[in-house]
Design a protein around this motif. Structure first.
Motif, PDB file in Angstrom:
ATOM      1  N   TRP A 142       0.846  -1.207   0.000  1.00  0.00           N
ATOM      2  CA  TRP A 142       0.000   0.000   0.000  1.00  0.00           C
ATOM      3  C   TRP A 142       0.879   1.253   0.000  1.00  0.00           C
ATOM      4  O   TRP A 142       0.615   2.211  -0.725  1.00  0.00           O
ATOM      5  N   THR A 143       1.936   1.237   0.783  1.00  0.00           N
ATOM      6  CA  THR A 143       2.856   2.375   0.813  1.00  0.00           C
ATOM      7  C   THR A 143       3.429   2.651  -0.570  1.00  0.00           C
ATOM      8  O   THR A 143       3.549   3.810  -0.992  1.00  0.00           O
ATOM      9  N   ASP A 189      -5.074   6.239  -2.495  1.00  0.00           N
ATOM     10  CA  ASP A 189      -5.149   7.380  -1.574  1.00  0.00           C
ATOM     11  C   ASP A 189      -6.580   7.619  -1.096  1.00  0.00           C
ATOM     12  O   ASP A 189      -6.812   7.953   0.071  1.00  0.00           O
ATOM     13  N   THR A 190      -7.543   7.449  -1.998  1.00  0.00           N
ATOM     14  CA  THR A 190      -8.942   7.600  -1.603  1.00  0.00           C
ATOM     15  C   THR A 190      -9.323   6.533  -0.580  1.00  0.00           C
ATOM     16  O   THR A 190      -9.978   6.824   0.436  1.00  0.00           O
ATOM     17  N   LEU A 250      -7.272   5.015   1.360  1.00  0.00           N
ATOM     18  CA  LEU A 250      -6.536   5.293   2.592  1.00  0.00           C
ATOM     19  C   LEU A 250      -7.319   6.283   3.453  1.00  0.00           C
ATOM     20  O   LEU A 250      -7.446   6.085   4.666  1.00  0.00           O
ATOM     21  N   ALA A 251      -7.859   7.313   2.837  1.00  0.00           N
ATOM     22  CA  ALA A 251      -8.636   8.303   3.588  1.00  0.00           C
ATOM     23  C   ALA A 251      -9.869   7.665   4.218  1.00  0.00           C
ATOM     24  O   ALA A 251     -10.190   7.920   5.386  1.00  0.00           O
ATOM     25  N   VAL A 269       2.878   6.571   5.877  1.00  0.00           N
ATOM     26  CA  VAL A 269       1.958   7.239   4.945  1.00  0.00           C
ATOM     27  C   VAL A 269       1.392   8.534   5.528  1.00  0.00           C
ATOM     28  O   VAL A 269       0.369   9.031   5.062  1.00  0.00           O
ATOM     29  N   ARG A 274       1.049   4.395  -5.177  1.00  0.00           N
ATOM     30  CA  ARG A 274       0.641   5.801  -5.136  1.00  0.00           C
ATOM     31  C   ARG A 274      -0.320   6.081  -6.289  1.00  0.00           C
ATOM     32  O   ARG A 274       0.042   6.699  -7.290  1.00  0.00           O
ATOM     33  N   ARG A 309       0.468  11.292   3.239  1.00  0.00           N
ATOM     34  CA  ARG A 309      -0.691  11.078   2.366  1.00  0.00           C
ATOM     35  C   ARG A 309      -1.996  11.061   3.155  1.00  0.00           C
ATOM     36  O   ARG A 309      -3.065  10.927   2.575  1.00  0.00           O
ATOM     37  N   ALA A 310      -1.882  11.143   4.471  1.00  0.00           N
ATOM     38  CA  ALA A 310      -3.055  11.036   5.336  1.00  0.00           C
ATOM     39  C   ALA A 310      -3.438  12.416   5.865  1.00  0.00           C
ATOM     40  O   ALA A 310      -2.867  12.897   6.839  1.00  0.00           O
ATOM     41  N   ASP A 311      -4.384  13.035   5.220  1.00  0.00           N
ATOM     42  CA  ASP A 311      -4.812  14.383   5.608  1.00  0.00           C
ATOM     43  C   ASP A 311      -5.929  14.283   6.643  1.00  0.00           C
ATOM     44  O   ASP A 311      -7.096  14.535   6.358  1.00  0.00           O
TER      45      ASP A 311
END
Length: 234
Positions: free
Chosen positions: A156-157, A165-166, A168-169, A206, A160, A209-211
């Motif tokens: 997963w890391t 990413d979606t 992951l959020a 990550v 990209r 990438r994690a907002d």
């Protein structure tokens, strides 16, 4: 070849390799399964009804006289339905049943074919949005079945993509609700404690990438430090 095509190829290989598993007289709990069910399970794999496959996939091992052999024989049907979102059985339960069937001890070609499905499915999931099975459910099944989490997080890391990413959020939002991540287990019987590995991955690998500001909350950071430094004080 796309990741979805690679997954379909892996599933087809699973079918082909497991075709060597011959039918056998299935016996078990006659209170839950009638003579017709047992006869069906004893016959050709492709003639077993779509209703009976999930029943076997979820059933406790004690209901069958030879659970490992039955589960092994039905594995191609169970796994294909599971990864395409058509099985409707808890992914954690499937993982636990596979472990109870000792899938890693099966003949090498069988175990290898199943491992190839895990790898292809995980990559296809991270490149697909939305996927038939949520990223969390896929990760739960794969981690529970293989008994390892880190290799899948590493993939997963390295992935990209917008889909990764979606997902992951969405994954972060789910596991941070009520701080579930501080006590997160995988497997129907909570066999695998994923909390420390997963939180460490989110905070280190990550984080860029994690907002999600919740990852900076003192409680979470303190919990992570305590879990990675047992017996120590800050």
């Amino acid at each position: 070849m796309s990741h979805q095509q690679q997954l379909m190829t892996a599933l087809d290989t699973l079918d082909r390799v497991f075709a060597a598993e011959e039918p056998f007289p299935v016996s078990g709990c006659t209170y839950c399964y009638g003579a017709q069910d047992l006869a069906e399970l004893s016959g050709p794999l492709d003639l077993i009804s779509d209703d009976l496959v999930p029943a076997v996939a979820a059933e406790v091992p004690s209901h069958w006289d030879d659970f490992p052999r039955l589960y092994r024989r039905l594995t191609p049907r169970i796994i294909r339905a599971a990864v395409t979102g058509r099985l409707h059985v808890d992914e954690n339960l499937i993982a636990s049943r596979l472990r109870e069937a000792d899938w890693t001890t099966w003949d090498a070609p069988l175990a290898q074919a199943l491992h190839e499905v895990w790898s292809a499915w995980w990559r296809a999931t991270l490149h697909t949005g939305p996927s038939p099975v949520s990223v969390r459910d896929a990760l739960s099944l794969i981690t529970g079945a293989t008994g390892t989490l880190r290799p899948w997080l590493d993939i997963w890391t390295a992935t990209r993509t917008a889909a990764a990413d979606t997902q992951l959020a969405d994954f972060i939002d789910e596991v941070l609700t009520e701080y579930e991540i501080t006590d997160l287990h995988v497997g129907f019987y909570d066999e695998y404690d994923a909390s420390t590995e997963l939180l460490s991955w989110l905070l280190n690998d990550v984080r860029d990438r994690a907002d999600d500001a919740r990852l900076d909350e003192p409680y979470l950071l303190e919990h992570h430090w305590a879990s990675t430094h047992p017996g120590q004080t800050e």
